[in-house]
Design an enzyme around this catalytic site. Structure first.
Site, PDB file in Angstrom:
ATOM      1  N   CYS A   1      21.888  29.440  62.010  1.00 53.86           N
ATOM      2  CA  CYS A   1      21.562  28.036  62.273  1.00 53.86           C
ATOM      3  C   CYS A   1      21.063  27.331  61.013  1.00 53.86           C
ATOM      4  O   CYS A   1      21.539  26.241  60.668  1.00 53.86           O
ATOM      5  CB  CYS A   1      20.527  27.940  63.385  1.00 53.86           C
ATOM      6  SG  CYS A   1      19.090  29.023  63.160  1.00 53.86           S
TER       7      CYS A   1
ATOM      8  N   HIS B   1      13.801  24.450  64.126  1.00 58.30           N
ATOM      9  CA  HIS B   1      13.372  24.575  62.730  1.00 58.30           C
ATOM     10  C   HIS B   1      13.219  23.175  62.123  1.00 58.30           C
ATOM     11  O   HIS B   1      13.868  22.223  62.554  1.00 58.30           O
ATOM     12  CB  HIS B   1      14.412  25.332  61.908  1.00 58.30           C
ATOM     13  CG  HIS B   1      14.782  26.667  62.456  1.00 58.30           C
ATOM     14  ND1 HIS B   1      13.885  27.685  62.606  1.00 58.30           N
ATOM     15  CD2 HIS B   1      15.987  27.161  62.874  1.00 58.30           C
ATOM     16  CE1 HIS B   1      14.499  28.761  63.097  1.00 58.30           C
ATOM     17  NE2 HIS B   1      15.778  28.451  63.269  1.00 58.30           N
TER      18      HIS B   1
END
Length: 350
Positions: free
Chosen positions: A145, A225
């Protein structure tokens, strides 16, 4: 495309990524889901059954155990591979590296996820950067990711002739939201023990020309994140020129603090309001009103949904390996079926 010409896709592993890949596959008019394989006896394979997916055990023994637990099992992974053109391995980290021997023996094309090393396939994939080099390959690896977000954002700056070098700090979520009751961290921050952290070198597996260094720290939250980037441009540039470069990618969504999107949770809430399955944020959500340009220095921040950002890349990787359409065509098809672009439309101008 007729049913006979559809790409028959197997999904091995029906967890966080696997279930999202399966859902995305069934939305494509040029693919069909041959089935999903797993070993679990909990609620997850039961949801797969409810969705009408054919369910397989990872081995014959697993298939028998799952059948005895009341699951409607069609067969084993071996049976699923025999009915498929390509398999997307979404099993936990390092298990796929063992499974690839099975795939190679069966002569089936395969995709692994970013938890595996680049050497497992010899090719790492982000649609806007390495689609062409993946065409008709036997296998590829959809990068993690964080690496996906790095390559997406730096690639558009590179294509605009603006990228010289990039340095990023990553605030990494502690664990996946669904298992935050099991593990993770609390009341502390955990630095990744080396600089650069692994994401920068991994981005160079996709594009060796990138001059990028990353630093990372694990933080006590599970939603997503958060990245902060400092980029040296090739020349002084105007803020609007940089925003134009980011806007050229459908998979970078420009969001704004003044629209109330002031934190990770508010962006996830917007995904729910947009009706995204699993509240998925497929795009890099980059704060346009935070972005700053000082001469040839660029500073920006963005959010990465660790559970969703790799899903459109995986769909594009399926088309690349089977050589069915160009990168531009595949990205457009995937975007349309997953609703990518709707976020930008909802928020209006930047």
């Amino acid at each position: 495309m007729s049913l006979a010409k559809k790409i028959r896709v197997a999904v091995n592993g029906y967890g966080v990524i696997g279930k999202r890949v399966a859902d995305a596959v069934v939305r494509q008019d040029d693919m069909e889901l041959a089935g999903v394989a797993d070993i679990s006896l909990d609620w997850r394979p039961r949801v797969a059954m409810q969705r009408g997916f054919r369910l397989f055990g990872a081995t014959k023994d697993h298939a028998e155990t799952m059948r005895n637990a009341g699951l409607d099992i069609t067969g084993s992974l071996d049976d699923l591979l025999g009915a498929s053109d390509l398999v997307v391995d979404c099993t936990p980290k390092r298990i796929a590296a063992v499974n690839v021997d099975i795939y190679r023996q069966r002569g089936i094309k395969f995709i692994v996820q970013g938890g595996e090393k680049h050497e497992v396939t010899g090719h790492s994939f982000v649609a806007e950067a390495s689609y062409a080099s993946a065409l008709n390959r036997v296998s590829t690896r959809v990068v993690s990711c964080n690496t996906t977000s790095i390559v997406r954002t730096l690639t558009v700056l590179k294509h605009a002739g603006l990228l010289h070098r990039a340095r990023g700090t990553l605030l990494r979520r502690a664990t996946d939201p669904w298992e935050s009751h099991i593990g993770g961290i609390m009341n502390t921050l955990v630095p990744e023990p080396e600089i650069p952290s692994h994401q920068g070198p991994d981005a160079q597996n996709v594009d060796p020309e990138l001059d990028v260094i990353t630093m990372a720290v694990k933080v006590p939250e599970t939603l997503a994140h958060l990245h902060y980037w400092s980029v040296q441009l090739t020349r002084p540039a105007a803020r609007e020129e940089v925003l134009d470069a980011f806007s050229a990618s459908s998979r970078i969504a420009l969001i704004r603090m003044d629209a109330g999107l002031t934190a990770l949770n508010t962006v996830k809430e917007l995904m729910a309001d947009l009706g995204r399955p699993n509240d998925n944020l497929y795009e890099v959500a980059l704060w346009s009103d935070m972005l700053k340009v000082e001469g040839d220095e660029l500073f920006y921040a963005y959010m990465v949904d660790n559970q969703a950002i790799v899903i459109p890349e995986t769909i594009d990787a399926i088309r690349a390996l089977t050589g069915t359409v160009s990168a531009k065509e595949s990205i457009a098809k995937t975007d349309a079926t997953l609703g990518i672009g709707l976020l930008t439309e909802t928020l209006g101008n930047r």
